[in-house]
Design an enzyme around this catalytic site. Sequence first.
Site: not given
Lengths: 398, 143
Positions: A330, A76
């Site tokens: 994170c 994609g």
Amino acid sequence: MERKTERRVYLDHAATTPVLPEVLETMLPYLREVYGNPQSLHSWGDEAREGIEKARGQVATLIGGNPEEIIFTSSGSEANNLAIKGLAQAQAEKGKHIIVSAIEHFSVLQAARTMEKAGFEITLLPVDKYGLIDPDEVAKNIRKDTILVSIMHANGEIGTIQPIAEIAKKIKEAGVLFHTDAVASTGNIPVNLKEMGVDALSLAGDQFYGPKGSGALWIRKGLRLIPLMDGGVQEGGRRPGTENVPAIVGLGRAAELAKSDMHPRMRKLSYLRDRLIKGILTTIDHTILTGHPSQRLPHHASFCIEFIEGEAMLMLLNSQGIAASSGSACTSRALKASHVLIAMGLPHEVAQGSLLFAMGVSNTEDDVDYALEKLPPIVNRLRQMSPLYAKFIKEQRR
Amino acid sequence: MPIYNQKVMDHFMNPRNVGEISNPDGVGEVGNPICGDMMTFYIKVKDNHLDDVKFQTFGCGAAIAVSSMVSEMAKGKTLEEALTITPSLVAKELEGLPKNKYHCSNLGAQALRKAIRDYAKKKGVKIEGLEEKGEEDEEGKEN
């Protein structure tokens, strides 16, 4: 990551889907006996070419396009790059202004940034709190020198589905090209080119039970496109390089299955999704459903769980054998919170609590209930060690 | 391959000294939500020793493991000894942290130092090693 249980529940189908057994079976001969180069003129080449052309038809049928308008790519991301860079360069003489939404996939955003460095101007369209783009806002930002608009069909992080047909109408009125990144939607919800009214569309096989390394760009007949690579005549010279025949035939088969099973799959998945959403929102307080409540992908349930951070949740879920994902800073290699959640106006500390489940065809009600059983104690455990939660509780007591 | 080693996972799965100390002798807070990690350290001091150390952490697995390790390293030490705990020592005790987690999540030592500074300020005492590094340096390290 550590895992303490034997039970494994994969709820990360937005990251990638498994390959269906039927798809694998279709691919296997092309990894064994059908090894010819599709460009070769002997029967080995003929067989490989036949496989590719069948797949081209299957993909075209899934989206309601013509087979000759399909360009197979490696992913994609490649399809998005080819659309943005290839169409922009081909249109450069008409103008140098490109519009994209703020919540596009990085393969669209970064491709647009590359074009910016090459002298194009980029406008980033804002979204509302559900991640929706206002068609009027698109129209307002179209200028005389606008040559291309790229707005995704559905967002893989929040599940929101855009009103593509409405947006396309506005863009058509201005005579500008419209590309949509339909990687998250194709194969999962109906994608109909005629209804959508776009000029180019990207899709990827590994989002709907096809193999990784398979993707396609559909581009309206007659449109000029500058290829990303120079080389041979494959895919009409628009995507040189010996074709990845097994991946292409796998993509084709996955497209055919997606077409025939679309509605039963959607029914089943939206049931599981609604069960999960309802379960989480009723058992875990201070939790936000991200994305649109109804205009969303049928398999997609995304949240922000306040006062805690996503990676820690993913690790504890994994220790119970559950796979999910998150857009927290994170969990990203760049250590930045999801641009999608920030564009929707969520504060950074809330975006940090991002948690996404995406169900797949092999998931069961049992899987959802297992996640619903395991998640609340995990949230509770992390909240008990969160300074943000401690502050919140103290302020409430006052 | 898991991103964290077994030692980090142990401290993440079974964090030591989680919580809050009521009437602490010192409190230190570091971090910001944009970076992703926030830590609060609480200390109780007795005869110049860290009698108790507790923490609260909002953040990733590394941030929680780091906090747990710092609390364990600091507990029972003299204040001077506790001030010699540095982020690199913490990472060493944890047998390594992923590269991208080293700066953002390795804030435990700073939070502890801040708690000790808070204590020194309240009591009006001077502690060797406390003033060697300026406050700015420590804040700079958070980013």
